[in-house]
Design an enzyme around this catalytic site. Sequence first.
Site, mmCIF file in Angstrom:
data_model
loop_
_atom_site.group_PDB
_atom_site.id
_atom_site.type_symbol
_atom_site.label_atom_id
_atom_site.label_comp_id
_atom_site.label_asym_id
_atom_site.label_seq_id
_atom_site.Cartn_x
_atom_site.Cartn_y
_atom_site.Cartn_z
ATOM 1 N N ASP A 7 69.411 -54.903 -14.315
ATOM 2 C CA ASP A 7 70.187 -54.926 -13.081
ATOM 3 C C ASP A 7 70.837 -56.295 -12.933
ATOM 4 O O ASP A 7 70.310 -57.303 -13.423
ATOM 5 C CB ASP A 7 69.282 -54.646 -11.884
ATOM 6 C CG ASP A 7 70.061 -54.606 -10.566
ATOM 7 O OD1 ASP A 7 70.859 -53.669 -10.385
ATOM 8 O OD2 ASP A 7 69.895 -55.521 -9.748
ATOM 9 N N HIS A 57 72.188 -60.430 -1.524
ATOM 10 C CA HIS A 57 71.121 -60.915 -2.407
ATOM 11 C C HIS A 57 70.516 -62.256 -2.005
ATOM 12 O O HIS A 57 69.501 -62.679 -2.576
ATOM 13 C CB HIS A 57 71.609 -60.996 -3.859
ATOM 14 C CG HIS A 57 72.922 -61.695 -4.049
ATOM 15 N ND1 HIS A 57 73.144 -62.998 -3.680
ATOM 16 C CD2 HIS A 57 74.078 -61.246 -4.594
ATOM 17 C CE1 HIS A 57 74.381 -63.341 -3.997
ATOM 18 N NE2 HIS A 57 74.983 -62.279 -4.541
ATOM 19 N N HIS A 154 67.914 -57.367 -1.915
ATOM 20 C CA HIS A 154 68.132 -57.094 -3.335
ATOM 21 C C HIS A 154 67.648 -58.257 -4.197
ATOM 22 O O HIS A 154 67.721 -59.413 -3.808
ATOM 23 C CB HIS A 154 69.623 -56.874 -3.608
ATOM 24 C CG HIS A 154 70.172 -55.618 -3.033
ATOM 25 N ND1 HIS A 154 70.623 -54.575 -3.806
ATOM 26 C CD2 HIS A 154 70.332 -55.224 -1.745
ATOM 27 C CE1 HIS A 154 71.054 -53.600 -3.021
ATOM 28 N NE2 HIS A 154 70.892 -53.974 -1.769
ATOM 29 N N ASP A 159 64.764 -54.866 -8.477
ATOM 30 C CA ASP A 159 65.527 -53.621 -8.591
ATOM 31 C C ASP A 159 65.363 -52.985 -9.965
ATOM 32 O O ASP A 159 65.355 -51.757 -10.100
ATOM 33 C CB ASP A 159 67.005 -53.870 -8.292
ATOM 34 C CG ASP A 159 67.266 -54.073 -6.799
ATOM 35 O OD1 ASP A 159 66.287 -54.032 -6.021
ATOM 36 O OD2 ASP A 159 68.425 -54.285 -6.417
#
Length: 235
Positions: A7, A57, A154, A159
């Site tokens: 990711d 993020h 995130h 993830d």
Amino acid sequence: MRQVVFDLETTGFRYDEGHRIVEIGGVELVRGAITGKSFHTYVNPERDVPEGAVKVHGLTESFLKNHPPFADARVADAFLEFVGDAELIAHNGAAFDMPFINAELSSAGRAPLANALIDTLLIARRKFPGAPASLDALCQRFSIDTRDRKRDGHGALLDSRLLAAVYIELTGGAQAGLDFHEARKAGPDAETAARRTGRRRKVGPLLTEAEIAAHEAFIATDIAPGGLWARLLGR
């Protein structure tokens, strides 16, 4: 078979508009089981990080400037070494992750990835037509614990771990192959039950206590002390 679930976090949605990678995470699977081996690095994008991306993020320009750029061997070459010739797995990988990583590799003077790719978004849309197919929605469908993601936002490695669990479920509980081996030892009734249910154990938390503590300390002290992430943690 060796696979790598990976990711990316980025400064924006389109590499062809000058956006760059700021974080890479990857998790190794062997014969459909999570091995515990992983890859993670933050990346200096050598540009600003828009506020909208930071809200997703939590990675600011001031934090990222202390990390190596993508072209640095600690990023590009280390990622390529971890990936090797593994089959790659990413959510929306065909439209987002692979084009982004290959654009960065080309800019860094490396050859683009030629690895086979499995896109879990496409699998989910085929398997559950008309249903939400985001990573969060799939985790909810398969009862995969996402409390860390809801709390901290995130993160590429987190993830990747969640997506690895989702992929196992999307493919019918790939870890069931390991259960069959144990079931055969226990007798025909246990083996039949394992095949009928596909997977005999619920997927539990994917982070260790040490990783959770380190991530919380990172959010509280490095990203934005006293800011959004600290407030989410109740600090």
